[in-house]
Design an enzyme around this catalytic site. Structure first.
Site, PDB file in Angstrom:
ATOM      1  N   GLU A 166       0.856  -0.986   0.159  1.00 48.29           N
ATOM      2  CA  GLU A 166      -0.105  -0.143   0.037  1.00 48.29           C
ATOM      3  C   GLU A 166       0.815   1.236   0.031  1.00 48.29           C
ATOM      4  O   GLU A 166       1.812   1.305   0.553  1.00 48.29           O
ATOM      5  CB  GLU A 166      -0.813   0.006   1.367  1.00 48.29           C
ATOM      6  CG  GLU A 166      -2.115  -0.748   1.435  1.00 48.29           C
ATOM      7  CD  GLU A 166      -3.402  -0.188   0.557  1.00 48.29           C
ATOM      8  OE1 GLU A 166      -3.406   1.173   0.685  1.00 48.29           O
ATOM      9  OE2 GLU A 166      -4.077  -0.758  -0.042  1.00 48.29           O
ATOM     10  N   SER A 179       4.397   7.838   1.838  1.00 46.94           N
ATOM     11  CA  SER A 179       4.780   6.967   0.859  1.00 46.94           C
ATOM     12  C   SER A 179       6.330   6.550   1.046  1.00 46.94           C
ATOM     13  O   SER A 179       7.143   6.887   1.824  1.00 46.94           O
ATOM     14  CB  SER A 179       5.139   7.813  -0.493  1.00 46.94           C
ATOM     15  OG  SER A 179       3.827   8.294  -0.882  1.00 46.94           O
ATOM     16  N   ASN A 180       6.660   5.241   0.229  1.00 48.48           N
ATOM     17  CA  ASN A 180       7.985   4.694   0.653  1.00 48.48           C
ATOM     18  C   ASN A 180       8.282   4.400   2.016  1.00 48.48           C
ATOM     19  O   ASN A 180       9.540   4.455   2.242  1.00 48.48           O
ATOM     20  CB  ASN A 180       8.862   5.630   0.068  1.00 48.48           C
ATOM     21  CG  ASN A 180       8.611   6.207  -1.432  1.00 48.48           C
ATOM     22  OD1 ASN A 180       8.164   5.161  -2.272  1.00 48.48           O
ATOM     23  ND2 ASN A 180       8.834   7.171  -1.926  1.00 48.48           N
ATOM     24  N   ARG A 181       7.441   4.139   2.907  1.00 50.54           N
ATOM     25  CA  ARG A 181       7.635   3.749   4.429  1.00 50.54           C
ATOM     26  C   ARG A 181       8.410   4.937   4.969  1.00 50.54           C
ATOM     27  O   ARG A 181       9.086   4.590   6.287  1.00 50.54           O
ATOM     28  CB  ARG A 181       8.489   2.481   4.307  1.00 50.54           C
ATOM     29  CG  ARG A 181       7.792   1.319   3.656  1.00 50.54           C
ATOM     30  CD  ARG A 181       6.361   1.057   4.405  1.00 50.54           C
ATOM     31  NE  ARG A 181       5.770  -0.014   3.789  1.00 50.54           N
ATOM     32  CZ  ARG A 181       4.719  -0.107   3.181  1.00 50.54           C
ATOM     33  NH1 ARG A 181       4.049   1.166   2.761  1.00 50.54           N
ATOM     34  NH2 ARG A 181       3.965  -1.191   2.762  1.00 50.54           N
ATOM     35  N   MET A 182       8.330   6.067   4.360  1.00 49.39           N
ATOM     36  CA  MET A 182       9.171   7.337   5.208  1.00 49.39           C
ATOM     37  C   MET A 182       7.820   7.924   6.116  1.00 49.39           C
ATOM     38  O   MET A 182       7.591   9.239   5.761  1.00 49.39           O
ATOM     39  CB  MET A 182       9.476   8.165   4.102  1.00 49.39           C
ATOM     40  CG  MET A 182      10.658   7.528   3.309  1.00 49.39           C
ATOM     41  SD  MET A 182      12.121   7.922   4.615  1.00 49.39           S
ATOM     42  CE  MET A 182      12.371   5.960   4.735  1.00 49.39           C
TER      43      MET A 182
END
Ligand SMILES: Cc1cc2nc3c(=O)[nH]c(=O)nc-3n(C[C@H](O)[C@H](O)[C@H](O)COP(=O)(O)O)c2cc1C
Length: 217
Positions: free
Chosen positions: A8, A188-191
């Site tokens: 996701e 986003s991007n696990r950030m």
């Protein structure tokens, strides 16, 4: 089990320090209202973590029934597994997971039994059958069958038929006085964004002001 391989994207909406109130309890109240507005199922449910006498952590869901400057209020059976754990070690954690909003709040703190008058007040606000259920279930104790459980409940219903149900002395409220409250926002991007508030807390209460810091995701 497609969900195991899904990635996701939690989106671009950020959580900036300036967006949060200085008082994390007020901020929590705002997020709870947001979760209500988003029609999240049981937005006040949270996972309560305790540590038992063997240092074994145990978690279970409970419902938040009040939150103000004093802390987070929930109700339970004092003789349940969580009740026994809290008797020996009142350090707790809590997780509110509002996943469809890409939000999570983590709390840590000390749980204390609320004043009996406060438990009475909360008990009095509950529907009759819930009050009876508090009497009829020896929460966390084994029972031989569903039938036996239903029989126990029916017996309690009969006992209190047409009568006011007093609060059992083994059932009531706890308040978690928080020492840490973390607001998590998926990105986003696990950030992800994580902003944690902390303050000094000892058994006689909180000391000092809330300090906030950003944590790496
Ligand atoms: C959505 C949800 C809400 C719950 N709310 C409560 C609650 O407010 N109080 C409670 O004692 N148990 C509640 N439970 C049941 C607990 O998760 C747990 O089974 C029970 O308290 C016994 O836990 P213990 O054996 O660790 O003490 C709830 C469970 C769910 C799934």
């Amino acid at each position: 089990m497609d969900s195991l391989n899904r990635h996701e994207d939690y989106g671009q909406v950020s959580l900036e320090e300036g967006q949060l109130l200085d008082d994390p309890i007020k901020q929590f109240q705002n997020w709870l209202v947001d979760a209500e507005k988003a029609e999240i199922y049981e937005p006040n449910a949270f996972v309560l973590g305790t540590v038992d006498s063997d240092n074994q952590p145990r978690s279970r869901t409970v419902l938040l029934k009040g939150v103000d400057e004093k802390g987070f209020f929930f109700a339970s059976n004092f003789l349940s597994r969580k009740g026994e754990a809290l008797e020996l070690n009142n350090k707790v954690s809590g997780v509110f997971g509002w996943y469809s909003m890409y939000r999570q709040v983590l709390i840590q703190g000390l749980a204390e039994k609320v004043d009996p008058s406060e438990s009475d007040e909360y008990h009095a606000s509950r529907p009759h059958d819930s009050q009876v259920a508090a009497w009829s279930s020896k929460q966390s104790s084994p029972i031989e069958s569903r039938q036996a459980l239903d029989a126990q409940f029916d017996e309690a219903l009969k006992r209190f038929e047409g009568a006011e149900v007093p609060r059992p002395d083994f059932w009531g409220g706890y308040r978690i006085v928080p020492s840490r409250i973390e607001f998590w926002k998926g990105r986003s991007n696990r950030m992800h964004d994580r902003i944690e508030f902390y303050r000094t807390l000892s058994q006689d209460g909180p000391h000092g002001v809330w300090i906030s810091q950003r944590l790496q995701p």
